[in-house]
Design a protein around this motif. Structure first.
Motif, PDB file in Angstrom:
ATOM      1  N   GLU A 175      25.262  67.023  78.642  1.00 18.81           N
ATOM      2  CA  GLU A 175      26.695  66.744  78.609  1.00 18.81           C
ATOM      3  C   GLU A 175      27.428  67.639  79.606  1.00 18.81           C
ATOM      4  O   GLU A 175      27.069  68.805  79.780  1.00 18.81           O
ATOM      5  CB  GLU A 175      27.242  66.998  77.200  1.00 18.81           C
ATOM      6  N   PRO A 177      30.161  70.146  81.074  1.00 23.35           N
ATOM      7  CA  PRO A 177      30.851  71.247  80.381  1.00 23.35           C
ATOM      8  C   PRO A 177      32.275  70.870  80.004  1.00 23.35           C
ATOM      9  O   PRO A 177      32.992  70.205  80.757  1.00 23.35           O
ATOM     10  CB  PRO A 177      30.823  72.380  81.425  1.00 23.35           C
ATOM     11  N   LYS A 178      32.699  71.288  78.825  1.00 22.61           N
ATOM     12  CA  LYS A 178      34.038  70.968  78.326  1.00 22.61           C
ATOM     13  C   LYS A 178      35.033  72.046  78.742  1.00 22.61           C
ATOM     14  O   LYS A 178      34.668  73.210  78.924  1.00 22.61           O
ATOM     15  CB  LYS A 178      34.021  70.857  76.801  1.00 22.61           C
ATOM     16  N   SER A 179      36.266  71.622  78.877  1.00 20.00           N
ATOM     17  CA  SER A 179      37.330  72.571  79.193  1.00 20.00           C
ATOM     18  C   SER A 179      37.675  73.393  77.947  1.00 20.00           C
ATOM     19  O   SER A 179      37.232  73.095  76.840  1.00 20.00           O
ATOM     20  CB  SER A 179      38.566  71.836  79.690  1.00 20.00           C
ATOM     21  N   PHE A 180      38.510  74.407  78.145  1.00 20.14           N
ATOM     22  CA  PHE A 180      38.910  75.262  77.035  1.00 20.14           C
ATOM     23  C   PHE A 180      39.649  74.470  75.957  1.00 20.14           C
ATOM     24  O   PHE A 180      39.410  74.639  74.747  1.00 20.14           O
ATOM     25  CB  PHE A 180      39.794  76.397  77.571  1.00 20.14           C
ATOM     26  N   ALA A 182      39.440  71.227  75.387  1.00 19.31           N
ATOM     27  CA  ALA A 182      38.544  70.272  74.727  1.00 19.31           C
ATOM     28  C   ALA A 182      37.673  70.967  73.680  1.00 19.31           C
ATOM     29  O   ALA A 182      37.300  70.362  72.663  1.00 19.31           O
ATOM     30  CB  ALA A 182      37.669  69.599  75.774  1.00 19.31           C
ATOM     31  N   LYS A 183      37.356  72.240  73.896  1.00 26.87           N
ATOM     32  CA  LYS A 183      36.522  72.972  72.943  1.00 26.87           C
ATOM     33  C   LYS A 183      37.308  73.428  71.710  1.00 26.87           C
ATOM     34  O   LYS A 183      36.811  73.337  70.581  1.00 26.87           O
ATOM     35  CB  LYS A 183      35.902  74.203  73.618  1.00 26.87           C
ATOM     36  N   TYR A 184      38.562  73.895  71.929  1.00 30.17           N
ATOM     37  CA  TYR A 184      39.267  74.577  70.838  1.00 30.17           C
ATOM     38  C   TYR A 184      40.592  73.900  70.466  1.00 30.17           C
ATOM     39  O   TYR A 184      41.503  74.534  69.946  1.00 30.17           O
ATOM     40  CB  TYR A 184      39.535  76.040  71.241  1.00 30.17           C
ATOM     41  N   TRP A 185      40.702  72.568  70.705  1.00 31.47           N
ATOM     42  CA  TRP A 185      41.955  71.891  70.428  1.00 31.47           C
ATOM     43  C   TRP A 185      42.320  71.943  68.948  1.00 31.47           C
ATOM     44  O   TRP A 185      43.503  72.027  68.588  1.00 31.47           O
ATOM     45  CB  TRP A 185      41.881  70.441  70.890  1.00 31.47           C
ATOM     46  N   TYR A 186      41.312  71.925  68.040  1.00 38.79           N
ATOM     47  CA  TYR A 186      41.608  71.895  66.618  1.00 38.79           C
ATOM     48  C   TYR A 186      42.127  73.239  66.124  1.00 38.79           C
ATOM     49  O   TYR A 186      42.632  73.344  65.012  1.00 38.79           O
ATOM     50  CB  TYR A 186      40.364  71.482  65.809  1.00 38.79           C
ATOM     51  N   TYR A 187      41.977  74.286  66.945  1.00 39.85           N
ATOM     52  CA  TYR A 187      42.626  75.567  66.610  1.00 39.85           C
ATOM     53  C   TYR A 187      44.040  75.642  67.207  1.00 39.85           C
ATOM     54  O   TYR A 187      44.952  76.237  66.618  1.00 39.85           O
ATOM     55  CB  TYR A 187      41.808  76.754  67.149  1.00 39.85           C
TER      56      TYR A 187
END
Length: 210
Positions: A175, A177-180, A182-187
């Protein structure tokens, strides 16, 4: 003053002289199953090895329980540690030493990076002597001692293991790499909502008449 300088120089030379970290008694099978000590093998702290003949008229001998030799076709050398630990039994063909008054022997001591001995090679005499039909076996008269430290090569750079898709039988592509975000949107989203709601409440309080 002169005596003090000489004493200081002698003390400095003794300090710098290499010392033995491991010592072995060297027993030779001069006559079959009669092991006689002919010297000592020293491993020095400067990364070298040294052989010292003992030169005694009545040298020590191994008892039958200490010797592990049973093949009459072999000339065997036994190294017995003076520091405790392993005993090395080093055989060669006895015919290599037949009628050879100038026979040479070589000990090659193999150590780990930490200086631990894990193997000792031994070679003596000449294979050409085995063509002789008769003659007496002579003990080696020249000895060389070498120390070889195990070389560690560079570690291989391994590729990550391939993941196979069980449905298609093809290799799955990794996959991207995801952006910052995209990784931590739920926080991040709950914090933004709380800040927005808190800001509206403060605006309503400020607009209300006193």
């Amino acid at each position: 003053m002169l005596l003090l300088s000489i004493f200081t120089l002698a003390t400095t030379d003794d300090t710098l002289a290499p010392s033995a970290t491991k010592k072995f008694e060297v027993f030779h099978d001069i006559s079959y199953n009669e092991f006689v000590q002919r010297g000592e093998l020293h491993v020095l702290n400067d990364g070298t090895a040294q052989y010292q003949p003992i030169g005694l008229q009545d040298p020590p001998r191994l008892t039958e329980t200490d010797s592990k030799h049973s093949d009459p076709s072999k000339y065997t050398v036994i190294l017995r540690s003076l520091n405790g630990g392993a005993q090395f039994v080093l055989p060669v063909m006895r015919c290599r030493l037949v009628d050879d008054l100038k026979a040479e022997e070589t000990f090659v001591i193999h150590t780990t990076e930490n200086g631990d001995i894990f193997h000792i090679d031994y070679d003596a005499g000449n294979s050409a002597n085995c063509q002789k039909t008769h003659g007496a076996v002579s003990a080696p008269v020249h000895t060389k001692a070498l120390l070889r430290k195990r070389a560690v090569g560079p570690a291989p750079k391994l590729n990550p293991a391939a993941v196979i898709d069980m449905d298609t039988g093809k290799e799955q592509q990794p996959e991207p790499p995801k952006s910052f975000l995209a990784k931590y949107w739920y926080y991040i989203v709950p914090v933004v909502i709380m800040l927005m709601l808190g800001g509206d409440d403060k605006q309503q309080e400020a607009a209300a008449p006193s």
